[in-house]
Scaffold this motif. Structure first.
Motif, mmCIF file in Angstrom:
data_model
loop_
_atom_site.group_PDB
_atom_site.id
_atom_site.type_symbol
_atom_site.label_atom_id
_atom_site.label_comp_id
_atom_site.label_asym_id
_atom_site.label_seq_id
_atom_site.Cartn_x
_atom_site.Cartn_y
_atom_site.Cartn_z
ATOM 1 N N LYS A 1 0.818 -1.213 0.000
ATOM 2 C CA LYS A 1 0.000 0.000 0.000
ATOM 3 C C LYS A 1 0.852 1.264 0.000
ATOM 4 O O LYS A 1 0.408 2.307 -0.464
ATOM 5 C CB LYS A 1 -0.933 0.004 1.207
ATOM 6 C CG LYS A 1 -2.063 -0.996 1.093
ATOM 7 C CD LYS A 1 -2.911 -1.002 2.342
ATOM 8 C CE LYS A 1 -4.034 -2.000 2.233
ATOM 9 N NZ LYS A 1 -3.590 -3.382 2.174
ATOM 10 N N LEU A 2 2.056 1.174 0.514
ATOM 11 C CA LEU A 2 2.880 2.372 0.678
ATOM 12 C C LEU A 2 3.909 2.578 -0.430
ATOM 13 O O LEU A 2 4.448 3.673 -0.567
ATOM 14 C CB LEU A 2 3.570 2.333 2.040
ATOM 15 C CG LEU A 2 2.603 2.325 3.234
ATOM 16 C CD1 LEU A 2 3.379 2.183 4.531
ATOM 17 C CD2 LEU A 2 1.737 3.558 3.258
ATOM 18 N N PRO B 1 4.284 2.928 -4.222
ATOM 19 C CA PRO B 1 3.462 3.091 -5.427
ATOM 20 C C PRO B 1 3.927 2.190 -6.579
ATOM 21 O O PRO B 1 5.119 2.041 -6.821
ATOM 22 C CB PRO B 1 3.652 4.564 -5.808
ATOM 23 C CG PRO B 1 4.266 5.217 -4.622
ATOM 24 C CD PRO B 1 4.958 4.151 -3.832
ATOM 25 N N ASN C 1 -7.218 1.740 -5.590
ATOM 26 C CA ASN C 1 -7.518 1.879 -4.173
ATOM 27 C C ASN C 1 -8.937 1.394 -3.887
ATOM 28 O O ASN C 1 -9.902 2.014 -4.333
ATOM 29 C CB ASN C 1 -7.349 3.357 -3.798
ATOM 30 C CG ASN C 1 -7.692 3.663 -2.370
ATOM 31 O OD1 ASN C 1 -8.215 2.829 -1.654
ATOM 32 N ND2 ASN C 1 -7.406 4.875 -1.953
ATOM 33 N N GLU D 1 -8.249 7.900 0.059
ATOM 34 C CA GLU D 1 -6.784 7.929 -0.063
ATOM 35 C C GLU D 1 -6.136 7.882 1.322
ATOM 36 O O GLU D 1 -5.183 7.159 1.556
ATOM 37 C CB GLU D 1 -6.373 9.200 -0.816
ATOM 38 C CG GLU D 1 -5.022 9.140 -1.433
ATOM 39 C CD GLU D 1 -4.908 8.160 -2.590
ATOM 40 O OE1 GLU D 1 -3.790 7.715 -2.840
ATOM 41 O OE2 GLU D 1 -5.925 7.821 -3.228
ATOM 42 N N TYR E 1 -6.566 4.417 2.823
ATOM 43 C CA TYR E 1 -5.677 3.456 2.164
ATOM 44 C C TYR E 1 -4.280 3.501 2.785
ATOM 45 O O TYR E 1 -3.715 2.468 3.157
ATOM 46 C CB TYR E 1 -5.630 3.775 0.671
ATOM 47 C CG TYR E 1 -4.881 2.781 -0.166
ATOM 48 C CD1 TYR E 1 -5.397 1.512 -0.400
ATOM 49 C CD2 TYR E 1 -3.668 3.112 -0.749
ATOM 50 C CE1 TYR E 1 -4.721 0.599 -1.186
ATOM 51 C CE2 TYR E 1 -2.981 2.199 -1.543
ATOM 52 C CZ TYR E 1 -3.520 0.945 -1.751
ATOM 53 O OH TYR E 1 -2.851 0.038 -2.526
ATOM 54 N N TYR E 2 -3.723 4.696 2.902
ATOM 55 C CA TYR E 2 -2.371 4.824 3.463
ATOM 56 C C TYR E 2 -2.348 4.572 4.971
ATOM 57 O O TYR E 2 -1.401 3.994 5.499
ATOM 58 C CB TYR E 2 -1.766 6.186 3.119
ATOM 59 C CG TYR E 2 -1.463 6.292 1.648
ATOM 60 C CD1 TYR E 2 -0.528 5.441 1.063
ATOM 61 C CD2 TYR E 2 -2.118 7.201 0.842
ATOM 62 C CE1 TYR E 2 -0.254 5.502 -0.290
ATOM 63 C CE2 TYR E 2 -1.843 7.275 -0.516
ATOM 64 C CZ TYR E 2 -0.918 6.423 -1.074
ATOM 65 O OH TYR E 2 -0.650 6.484 -2.413
ATOM 66 N N THR F 1 -4.253 2.481 6.520
ATOM 67 C CA THR F 1 -4.306 1.023 6.636
ATOM 68 C C THR F 1 -2.934 0.412 6.369
ATOM 69 O O THR F 1 -2.515 -0.518 7.066
ATOM 70 C CB THR F 1 -5.352 0.435 5.668
ATOM 71 O OG1 THR F 1 -6.618 1.025 5.957
ATOM 72 C CG2 THR F 1 -5.447 -1.063 5.789
ATOM 73 N N GLY F 2 -2.225 0.930 5.371
ATOM 74 C CA GLY F 2 -0.883 0.430 5.080
ATOM 75 C C GLY F 2 0.060 0.607 6.252
ATOM 76 O O GLY F 2 0.814 -0.307 6.611
ATOM 77 N N VAL F 3 0.016 1.785 6.879
ATOM 78 C CA VAL F 3 0.872 2.038 8.047
ATOM 79 C C VAL F 3 0.464 1.122 9.202
ATOM 80 O O VAL F 3 1.318 0.541 9.882
ATOM 81 C CB VAL F 3 0.807 3.529 8.456
ATOM 82 C CG1 VAL F 3 1.466 3.755 9.803
ATOM 83 C CG2 VAL F 3 1.444 4.405 7.388
#
Length: 162
Positions: free
Chosen positions: A33-34, A36, A49, A66, A69-70, A72-74
């Motif tokens: 997710k982090l 690109p 996304n 957006e 999404y980020y 959740t990645g973290v």
């Protein structure tokens, strides 16, 4: 008694396998997710996304998608790091009492993630495929919890002290 010790060592390897599985799972998904344009980990969406469209269906703006999404990645990376820390404790040969709370905390956070994803799938009436994936992983978290907690009960029941 040596057969029992051998069995408990194998149970310990189940604990180690559980830790390695979830560490790789969460680190790969968080990084996917982090970073690109790079796909590693499990792909829950066909393209792009998945949060933007889901949040639109819930009546929330796509700009929030957006961020979600980020975020959740973290969050997934943090859970992966918890399991990485537990793996380091395995390597350093820390006792079960030192690492088990970290494993259970990581599994608790994993359950929360999959519960949120499952809720989002139900609320947005998305295709059944992502719902099946999320529920399956939710069940795997439950099996992982049973492995870790069951091993603790087994170890206390068969210990030479008690």
């Amino acid at each position: 008694m040596d057969g029992l010790r051998s069995y408990m060592v194998r149970l310990g390897s189940l604990e180690l396998a559980t830790v390695i599985f979830w560490m790789l799972f969460w680190l790969a998904n968080g990084l996917a997710k982090l970073i690109p344009g790079v796909h590693i980990g499990v792909k829950f969406a066909e393209k792009g996304n998945p949060f933007g469209g889901a949040l639109d269906k819930m009546g929330w703006g796509t700009g929030l998608g957006e961020f979600a999404y980020y975020f959740t990645g973290v969050f997934e990376l943090i859970v992966g790091i918890i399991f990485l820390w537990t793996l380091i404790q395995f390597i350093m040969r820390s006792g079960t009492a030192a690492r088990r709370p970290w494993i259970l905390f990581g599994l608790f956070l994993s359950a929360i993630i999959f519960a949120v994803f499952t809720f989002q799938n139900v609320v947005t009436a998305s295709r059944p495929t992502p719902l099946i994936w999320h529920v399956t992983y939710f069940a795997i978290v439950g099996v992982s919890w049973l492995v870790i907690v069951g091993q603790g009960y087994w170890a206390s029941a068969t210990s030479e002290d008690g």
